[in-house]
Motif scaffolding. Sequence first.
Motif, PDB file in Angstrom:
ATOM      1  N   LEU A 220       0.875  -1.174   0.000  1.00 33.86           N
ATOM      2  CA  LEU A 220       0.000   0.000   0.000  1.00 33.86           C
ATOM      3  C   LEU A 220       0.908   1.218   0.000  1.00 33.86           C
ATOM      4  O   LEU A 220       1.575   1.504   0.999  1.00 33.86           O
ATOM      5  CB  LEU A 220      -0.907  -0.028   1.230  1.00 33.86           C
ATOM      6  CG  LEU A 220      -1.872   1.150   1.409  1.00 33.86           C
ATOM      7  CD1 LEU A 220      -2.894   1.192   0.282  1.00 33.86           C
ATOM      8  CD2 LEU A 220      -2.564   1.074   2.765  1.00 33.86           C
ATOM      9  N   ALA A 221       0.977   1.913  -1.128  1.00 29.71           N
ATOM     10  CA  ALA A 221       1.954   2.996  -1.300  1.00 29.71           C
ATOM     11  C   ALA A 221       1.268   4.339  -1.518  1.00 29.71           C
ATOM     12  O   ALA A 221       0.263   4.441  -2.226  1.00 29.71           O
ATOM     13  CB  ALA A 221       2.865   2.691  -2.487  1.00 29.71           C
ATOM     14  N   SER A 222       1.842   5.355  -0.927  1.00 32.04           N
ATOM     15  CA  SER A 222       1.330   6.725  -1.062  1.00 32.04           C
ATOM     16  C   SER A 222       1.496   7.219  -2.499  1.00 32.04           C
ATOM     17  O   SER A 222       2.434   6.821  -3.201  1.00 32.04           O
ATOM     18  CB  SER A 222       2.105   7.638  -0.104  1.00 32.04           C
ATOM     19  OG  SER A 222       1.892   8.991  -0.403  1.00 32.04           O
ATOM     20  N   ILE A 223       0.580   8.070  -2.908  1.00 34.48           N
ATOM     21  CA  ILE A 223       0.748   8.768  -4.184  1.00 34.48           C
ATOM     22  C   ILE A 223       0.322  10.217  -3.977  1.00 34.48           C
ATOM     23  O   ILE A 223      -0.674  10.500  -3.306  1.00 34.48           O
ATOM     24  CB  ILE A 223      -0.050   8.092  -5.323  1.00 34.48           C
ATOM     25  CG1 ILE A 223       0.281   8.771  -6.658  1.00 34.48           C
ATOM     26  CG2 ILE A 223      -1.546   8.106  -5.052  1.00 34.48           C
ATOM     27  CD1 ILE A 223      -0.211   7.984  -7.868  1.00 34.48           C
ATOM     28  N   LYS A 224       1.116  11.141  -4.511  1.00 34.08           N
ATOM     29  CA  LYS A 224       0.849  12.567  -4.345  1.00 34.08           C
ATOM     30  C   LYS A 224       0.863  13.265  -5.703  1.00 34.08           C
ATOM     31  O   LYS A 224       1.316  12.695  -6.708  1.00 34.08           O
ATOM     32  CB  LYS A 224       1.894  13.199  -3.428  1.00 34.08           C
ATOM     33  CG  LYS A 224       1.808  12.720  -1.982  1.00 34.08           C
ATOM     34  CD  LYS A 224       2.833  13.447  -1.135  1.00 34.08           C
ATOM     35  CE  LYS A 224       2.627  13.160   0.349  1.00 34.08           C
ATOM     36  NZ  LYS A 224       2.829  11.749   0.703  1.00 34.08           N
ATOM     37  N   LYS A 225       0.393  14.500  -5.717  1.00 40.05           N
ATOM     38  CA  LYS A 225       0.383  15.289  -6.947  1.00 40.05           C
ATOM     39  C   LYS A 225       1.811  15.472  -7.456  1.00 40.05           C
ATOM     40  O   LYS A 225       2.091  15.338  -8.645  1.00 40.05           O
ATOM     41  CB  LYS A 225      -0.272  16.649  -6.672  1.00 40.05           C
ATOM     42  CG  LYS A 225      -0.568  17.453  -7.911  1.00 40.05           C
ATOM     43  CD  LYS A 225      -1.328  18.732  -7.568  1.00 40.05           C
ATOM     44  CE  LYS A 225      -1.635  19.528  -8.828  1.00 40.05           C
ATOM     45  NZ  LYS A 225      -2.369  20.776  -8.516  1.00 40.05           N
ATOM     46  N   GLU A 226       2.736  15.802  -6.522  1.00 44.39           N
ATOM     47  CA  GLU A 226       4.151  15.887  -6.881  1.00 44.39           C
ATOM     48  C   GLU A 226       4.734  14.491  -6.674  1.00 44.39           C
ATOM     49  O   GLU A 226       4.959  14.072  -5.541  1.00 44.39           O
ATOM     50  CB  GLU A 226       4.903  16.883  -5.994  1.00 44.39           C
ATOM     51  CG  GLU A 226       4.293  18.264  -5.913  1.00 44.39           C
ATOM     52  CD  GLU A 226       3.133  18.387  -4.935  1.00 44.39           C
ATOM     53  OE1 GLU A 226       3.057  17.564  -4.003  1.00 44.39           O
ATOM     54  OE2 GLU A 226       2.285  19.258  -5.130  1.00 44.39           O
ATOM     55  N   LYS A 227       4.973  13.774  -7.737  1.00 38.33           N
ATOM     56  CA  LYS A 227       5.336  12.363  -7.627  1.00 38.33           C
ATOM     57  C   LYS A 227       6.644  12.160  -6.881  1.00 38.33           C
ATOM     58  O   LYS A 227       7.606  12.906  -7.041  1.00 38.33           O
ATOM     59  CB  LYS A 227       5.437  11.731  -9.017  1.00 38.33           C
ATOM     60  CG  LYS A 227       4.111  11.188  -9.530  1.00 38.33           C
ATOM     61  CD  LYS A 227       4.323  10.219 -10.676  1.00 38.33           C
ATOM     62  CE  LYS A 227       3.008   9.542 -11.039  1.00 38.33           C
ATOM     63  NZ  LYS A 227       3.160   8.637 -12.183  1.00 38.33           N
ATOM     64  N   ASP A 228       6.657  11.137  -6.041  1.00 38.71           N
ATOM     65  CA  ASP A 228       7.867  10.696  -5.349  1.00 38.71           C
ATOM     66  C   ASP A 228       8.539   9.671  -6.263  1.00 38.71           C
ATOM     67  O   ASP A 228       8.205   8.491  -6.255  1.00 38.71           O
ATOM     68  CB  ASP A 228       7.460  10.076  -3.996  1.00 38.71           C
ATOM     69  CG  ASP A 228       8.655   9.602  -3.167  1.00 38.71           C
ATOM     70  OD1 ASP A 228       9.750   9.441  -3.741  1.00 38.71           O
ATOM     71  OD2 ASP A 228       8.478   9.381  -1.959  1.00 38.71           O
ATOM     72  N   ASN A 229       9.473  10.145  -7.084  1.00 37.57           N
ATOM     73  CA  ASN A 229      10.082   9.263  -8.084  1.00 37.57           C
ATOM     74  C   ASN A 229      10.816   8.088  -7.458  1.00 37.57           C
ATOM     75  O   ASN A 229      10.829   6.985  -8.015  1.00 37.57           O
ATOM     76  CB  ASN A 229      11.032  10.060  -8.979  1.00 37.57           C
ATOM     77  CG  ASN A 229      10.284  11.028  -9.879  1.00 37.57           C
ATOM     78  OD1 ASN A 229       9.177  10.734 -10.325  1.00 37.57           O
ATOM     79  ND2 ASN A 229      10.866  12.188 -10.139  1.00 37.57           N
TER      80      ASN A 229
END
Length: 476
Positions: A220-229
Amino acid sequence: MTEKKHIHFIGICGVGMGALAVMFKKMGWKVTGSDKGFFPPISEYLKKAKISFYPGWHPEKIGNPDIIVVGNFISLKNPEYLFANERKLTIKSFPELVKKYIIKKNSIVVAGTYAKTTISAFLAHAIKIANKNPSWFVGGIAPNLKNGAHCGQGQWSITEGDEYSTARWDIRSKFLWYKPTHLILSSVIWDHVDIFPKEKNYLDSFAKLAKLLPPQGKILASIKKEKDNNLEKIISLANTEIIRYGKKEVIKNKKDYSYEINSLSSQKSCFTVYNQNKILGKFETKLFGEHMIENLTAGIAMCHIIGVKLDSIKKATKNFQGVKRRLELKSSKKDIFIFDDLAHSPIKAKSSLKAIRLYFPQARIFAVYEPNVGNRTETSKKFYEKAFSSADFVLIPRLSKTKTNTEQEKRMNGIELSKIIKQKNKKNLKVSYFEVDDELVNFLETKTKPGDVIIFLGSHSFRGMIEQSVRQISFK
């Protein structure tokens, strides 16, 4: 009558080591420990559990324990460690003990640069009240849990997965011991540069963790508008199902979990969680900050994934009191709000300050900041860019002393740190260094007025400055 097994902790006064010591005491072991010094709340916690401990390192007091646990900050030249080695006593690292006595068949590990403690504490609380009798390790003091470590009889364990090294003799990340079947990954942003001098070293540890997941497992991984590459690269390496969580506007797949904030206030915040393109449930919390709602969404999603009933999840969310030293309100007397927060890196400080600014948009924010060792290095300077943009004043106290050797990267002192923060943030940010603690507290007393916010950011105890500030401001 069978003689009790004996376990001795070298470095017992850490939050994690203390919690593990109390767990063994409850399991019926004889527990002893040593450390260079003892301070509340851990010292009181150990006394309450009737654990025998002493200051300093005294091999003659150890006896002949069945197991000696060595904290990861303990030097290989420590007299008690050397004594145990010479006597060929059984020596274990902290994560080895967690693996043997806490990790279960179904192992939820919570990892990432931040949010680990809050999410793992919430999960332990939620799964406990769902009557699944879980085991857990949480690296903080959570009021909903009687102890930060617990060995339950159920088939689930929840473990805060710290990327820091196992021990002085083993540089592997602690989380690599914990056999995850389910992984929550909040973020992967280079940190702890004292242990991971290059970003690649840091990412390699997380890559190894992702590859531990079995095919039938879940990340289960976070996702944000500014992607965590970095996070995206890590999860691409896993041979298991990937599910995401984040704000409603960034979630695209119906199997993922999203949240939408309905109301924010210092008393109560309300939010809605969605899954399968429909409302999963409406939740409320007393915790501060949008980032706390994001953390709770991760916990809610994992509970739902493993089959915890929705009514039970809602109850757990409403009753969850958070973790000590995570935006913990210490005082609001004279209408001056004083918070204590564990944010010991510029990245974490930025997140906490942003949360405070959201709740107090018109306030003047005074940030008292002391970084951990890794965020005093030359390499860490770049991370301070705009880290304090939500603050009005930044106060740097005399930095706590740390052990150094000639092989380690040069570290900034308090004056140098002040200059870097001033240089890399907005022009009107007022940054001051205080060599004397009383002068810093006096500054806060004289400069603050009703409506202002003071936040202490750092992993150290600030040598009583928080308590002193509460006292002086209460009576001014």
